[in-house]
Scaffold this motif. Sequence first.
Motif, mmCIF file in Angstrom:
data_model
loop_
_atom_site.group_PDB
_atom_site.id
_atom_site.type_symbol
_atom_site.label_atom_id
_atom_site.label_comp_id
_atom_site.label_asym_id
_atom_site.label_seq_id
_atom_site.Cartn_x
_atom_site.Cartn_y
_atom_site.Cartn_z
ATOM 1 N N PHE A 55 -1.887 3.347 -6.089
ATOM 2 C CA PHE A 55 -2.030 2.087 -6.035
ATOM 3 C C PHE A 55 -3.042 1.609 -5.161
ATOM 4 O O PHE A 55 -3.957 0.893 -5.504
ATOM 5 C CB PHE A 55 -0.649 1.302 -5.259
ATOM 6 C CG PHE A 55 0.455 0.870 -6.326
ATOM 7 C CD1 PHE A 55 0.163 0.058 -7.385
ATOM 8 C CD2 PHE A 55 1.498 1.579 -6.363
ATOM 9 C CE1 PHE A 55 1.107 -0.206 -8.357
ATOM 10 C CE2 PHE A 55 2.667 1.420 -7.189
ATOM 11 C CZ PHE A 55 2.310 0.433 -8.265
ATOM 12 N N ALA B 16 -3.167 -9.673 4.893
ATOM 13 C CA ALA B 16 -2.950 -10.036 3.242
ATOM 14 C C ALA B 16 -2.663 -11.063 2.786
ATOM 15 O O ALA B 16 -2.083 -11.935 3.431
ATOM 16 C CB ALA B 16 -1.618 -8.878 3.210
ATOM 17 N N THR C 18 -7.725 -4.858 3.010
ATOM 18 C CA THR C 18 -6.188 -5.260 3.225
ATOM 19 C C THR C 18 -5.523 -6.619 2.609
ATOM 20 O O THR C 18 -4.658 -6.826 2.652
ATOM 21 C CB THR C 18 -5.935 -4.932 4.544
ATOM 22 O OG1 THR C 18 -6.392 -6.037 5.495
ATOM 23 C CG2 THR C 18 -5.946 -3.510 5.330
ATOM 24 N N THR D 295 -1.728 -0.288 0.520
ATOM 25 C CA THR D 295 -0.055 0.023 0.021
ATOM 26 C C THR D 295 0.637 0.548 1.341
ATOM 27 O O THR D 295 0.334 1.748 1.857
ATOM 28 C CB THR D 295 -0.079 0.990 -1.216
ATOM 29 O OG1 THR D 295 -0.837 0.251 -2.276
ATOM 30 C CG2 THR D 295 1.446 1.192 -1.416
ATOM 31 N N ASN E 138 -5.216 -7.547 -0.684
ATOM 32 C CA ASN E 138 -4.383 -7.307 -1.556
ATOM 33 C C ASN E 138 -3.563 -6.276 -1.422
ATOM 34 O O ASN E 138 -4.033 -5.029 -1.347
ATOM 35 C CB ASN E 138 -5.210 -7.168 -2.848
ATOM 36 C CG ASN E 138 -6.139 -8.153 -3.284
ATOM 37 O OD1 ASN E 138 -5.829 -9.711 -3.178
ATOM 38 N ND2 ASN E 138 -7.208 -7.945 -3.861
ATOM 39 N N ALA E 139 -2.324 -6.396 -1.172
ATOM 40 C CA ALA E 139 -1.384 -5.479 -0.800
ATOM 41 C C ALA E 139 -0.023 -5.254 -1.502
ATOM 42 O O ALA E 139 0.297 -6.122 -2.412
ATOM 43 C CB ALA E 139 -0.858 -5.812 0.610
ATOM 44 N N VAL E 140 0.240 -4.078 -1.482
ATOM 45 C CA VAL E 140 1.626 -3.656 -2.261
ATOM 46 C C VAL E 140 2.675 -3.010 -1.380
ATOM 47 O O VAL E 140 2.070 -2.125 -0.441
ATOM 48 C CB VAL E 140 0.818 -2.419 -3.490
ATOM 49 C CG1 VAL E 140 2.692 -1.875 -3.819
ATOM 50 C CG2 VAL E 140 0.446 -3.136 -4.609
ATOM 51 N N ILE F 142 -2.158 -11.236 -8.805
ATOM 52 C CA ILE F 142 -2.720 -10.988 -7.343
ATOM 53 C C ILE F 142 -4.277 -11.163 -7.412
ATOM 54 O O ILE F 142 -4.898 -12.118 -6.902
ATOM 55 C CB ILE F 142 -2.461 -9.618 -6.827
ATOM 56 C CG1 ILE F 142 -0.868 -9.651 -6.425
ATOM 57 C CG2 ILE F 142 -2.917 -9.505 -5.475
ATOM 58 C CD1 ILE F 142 -0.318 -8.416 -6.045
ATOM 59 N N LYS F 143 -5.052 -10.186 -7.905
ATOM 60 C CA LYS F 143 -6.322 -10.386 -8.080
ATOM 61 C C LYS F 143 -7.049 -11.491 -8.829
ATOM 62 O O LYS F 143 -8.110 -11.921 -8.518
ATOM 63 C CB LYS F 143 -6.960 -8.886 -8.477
ATOM 64 C CG LYS F 143 -6.868 -7.587 -7.599
ATOM 65 C CD LYS F 143 -7.479 -6.528 -8.307
ATOM 66 C CE LYS F 143 -7.108 -5.359 -7.355
ATOM 67 N NZ LYS F 143 -7.799 -3.985 -7.797
ATOM 68 N N TYR G 149 -5.307 -1.524 -3.906
ATOM 69 C CA TYR G 149 -4.467 -2.305 -3.285
ATOM 70 C C TYR G 149 -3.890 -1.305 -1.811
ATOM 71 O O TYR G 149 -3.513 -0.166 -2.066
ATOM 72 C CB TYR G 149 -3.069 -2.461 -4.128
ATOM 73 C CG TYR G 149 -3.149 -3.090 -5.239
ATOM 74 C CD1 TYR G 149 -3.086 -4.849 -5.045
ATOM 75 C CD2 TYR G 149 -3.638 -2.943 -6.531
ATOM 76 C CE1 TYR G 149 -3.333 -5.543 -6.068
ATOM 77 C CE2 TYR G 149 -4.134 -3.615 -7.472
ATOM 78 C CZ TYR G 149 -3.730 -4.852 -7.368
ATOM 79 O OH TYR G 149 -4.058 -6.053 -8.459
ATOM 80 N N PHE H 122 -0.015 -6.644 -11.395
ATOM 81 C CA PHE H 122 -0.643 -6.990 -9.932
ATOM 82 C C PHE H 122 -2.188 -7.638 -10.316
ATOM 83 O O PHE H 122 -2.662 -8.445 -9.597
ATOM 84 C CB PHE H 122 -0.575 -6.089 -9.231
ATOM 85 C CG PHE H 122 0.889 -5.664 -8.661
ATOM 86 C CD1 PHE H 122 1.715 -6.593 -8.578
ATOM 87 C CD2 PHE H 122 1.040 -4.284 -8.297
ATOM 88 C CE1 PHE H 122 2.934 -6.584 -8.370
ATOM 89 C CE2 PHE H 122 2.218 -4.096 -7.793
ATOM 90 C CZ PHE H 122 3.361 -4.942 -7.837
ATOM 91 N N ASP H 123 -2.750 -6.804 -11.227
ATOM 92 C CA ASP H 123 -4.220 -7.375 -11.242
ATOM 93 C C ASP H 123 -4.069 -8.895 -11.847
ATOM 94 O O ASP H 123 -5.038 -9.723 -11.619
ATOM 95 C CB ASP H 123 -4.924 -6.423 -12.356
ATOM 96 C CG ASP H 123 -5.418 -5.179 -11.684
ATOM 97 O OD1 ASP H 123 -5.174 -4.895 -10.612
ATOM 98 O OD2 ASP H 123 -5.706 -4.407 -12.460
#
Length: 247
Positions: free
Chosen positions: A67, A125, A42, A74, A44-46, A244-245, A72, A240-241
């Motif tokens: 996702f 998150a 959890t 989500t 990395n969240a969307v 976020i990542k 992610y 997002f990659d």
Amino acid sequence: MTSHPAGQCCIVGVKHEGEAAGEIKKINDVRTYFSYPSDKSTHNAVLILTDILGVDFINVQLIADQFAANGYFTVVPDLFNGNPVPANQENFDVPKWIQTEMPHPPAVDPVIANTIKELRGTYGAKKIGGVGYCFGGKYVARHLKEGSLDVGYTAHPSFVSKEELEGIKGPLSISAAETDQIFPAEKRRETEDILEKLKVPYQLNLFSDVSHGFAVRADLSVKPAKFAKEQAFYQAVAWFDEYIKNV
């Protein structure tokens, strides 16, 4: 406004086939769809903020699952307190619904803030990306700030004010349709002019041969529509990659 209010085009589209893999739970009494990646992480969240068809529309649940399949955690909260607009109801009066029943920021903002608080607290998150379809695009802009959403993505946004867009503090990616009376060419250009002046990364992709709502409600039997819908999703995942990542 950098995008117009919702209209009849916001409830028209094709219901997609598939079975949702997630589950409905509650965050502070708000019904919320949860979908987990295969490793149950959890970090990395969307957060998906839906169009006016709401959380129970199967298409958005399937997107949440996609996702999750891309790593992610989500969640999709019910922004309409159980009162979304029905899909493809021929005589439904969208302008009347907007005037009399549509929730406004004083009702919607706390739902989003509480969901984000729960994601960061209970679920740990570290980074949260916001996805806004149509109606939800306004709230991605409103919450793309320090301490709230870290990264934003929106497809065919509606209701976004100039001030809301000017106030964003994080990277924003946008998918737009060639035919869109809610986010037409002049509003896209106004959006570009605003983003160009901000000190945040941005991206705006325009897809031909599709109309408002394509990223959620495209007719997948039509090849250009299917391509655009899939590419819009990949656009969000790549964004997002990167922010976020890879941060």
